[in-house]
Design a protein around this motif. Structure first.
Motif, PDB file in Angstrom:
ATOM      1  N   ASP A  32      -4.779  -2.510  -6.690  1.00 17.67           N
ATOM      2  CA  ASP A  32      -3.711  -3.681  -6.124  1.00 17.67           C
ATOM      3  C   ASP A  32      -3.220  -3.270  -4.905  1.00 17.67           C
TER       4      ASP A  32
ATOM      5  N   ALA B 150      -4.708  -2.484  -2.142  1.00 14.70           N
ATOM      6  CA  ALA B 150      -5.879  -3.531  -1.362  1.00 14.70           C
ATOM      7  C   ALA B 150      -4.371  -4.982  -0.370  1.00 14.70           C
TER       8      ALA B 150
ATOM      9  N   ARG C 211      -5.013  -5.824   3.566  1.00 12.39           N
ATOM     10  CA  ARG C 211      -4.431  -6.902   3.621  1.00 12.39           C
ATOM     11  C   ARG C 211      -3.585  -7.391   5.056  1.00 12.39           C
TER      12      ARG C 211
ATOM     13  N   LEU D 119      -3.553 -11.218  -3.261  1.00 19.42           N
ATOM     14  CA  LEU D 119      -4.588 -11.079  -2.970  1.00 19.42           C
ATOM     15  C   LEU D 119      -6.108 -10.703  -2.345  1.00 19.42           C
TER      16      LEU D 119
END
Length: 193
Positions: free
Chosen positions: A7, A10, A14, A163
């Motif tokens: 996470d 990610a 992003r 996310l």
């Protein structure tokens, strides 16, 4: 830890639109509320947050960074206060760069105005520390969720919400009643192929 390695990676990707940065990434989480009590509450209930100073200036001024949390995998979260007064509106957009979302700790009208700005203009996810989302935030493009009374869980909910896929399309803002388009669509006319 706040996030698992996948996470955290990610979220870093992003923030940099798929390009992996070579160094640590700092993202902002806004703490929305009126007065110094919201900043004190955050620092009291999240002792993992390293204060910028023993008594951060942001507590007195209502503007600035309270502290930083190491979220893992080279991701750091800065917790920031931003004044909700209409006179400070020119600061809202420039100060919100590299932000992942906002924790709403107060539902007074000026704070809700700032939250609506973040939701519809900046398109950030919002998490309300409590059991319900105010009606003025219903239908927010990036989401507005109730995170409960535990601030760590509310923060985890916010980061996981960030996310999600970027909001696209036309949505109706409760302030204007008219459709608004995402920033990338407002850049100008389409270029010929």
């Amino acid at each position: 830890p706040l996030l698992g390695p996948a996470d955290a990676h990610a979220l870093r990707s992003r923030l940099f639109r798929g390009r992996a940065p070579a160094r640590a990434v700092v993202a902002k989480v806004f703490v929305l509320g009126s007065g110094p009590a919201v900043g004190r509450r955050l620092l009291r209930e999240l002792p993992q947050v390293a204060r910028v100073s023993p008594e951060p200036d942001a507590l007195r001024s209502g503007f600035g960074t309270l502290g930083r949390l190491e979220a893992g995998e080279g991701l750091k979260l800065d917790f920031c206060l931003l004044p909700a007064a209409e006179a400070t509106r020119p600061l809202w957009r420039p100060f919100s760069t590299r932000s992942v979302g906002a924790l709403l700790l107060d539902t007074s009208e000026p704070v809700l105005r700032l939250a609506r700005y973040f939701a519809w203009e900046i398109r950030l996810p919002l998490v309300v520390a409590g059991s319900s989302v105010p009606g003025a935030l219903a239908g927010a493009p990036a989401g507005a969720l109730a995170g409960g009374d535990d601030l760590l869980e509310a923060l985890r909910t916010l980061v996981l919400q960030a996310l999600g896929p970027a909001p696209l399309g036309v949505t109706e803002s409760p302030e204007s009643g008219a459709g608004t388009q995402p920033e990338q669509w407002q850049a100008g006319p389409a270029q010929p192929v």
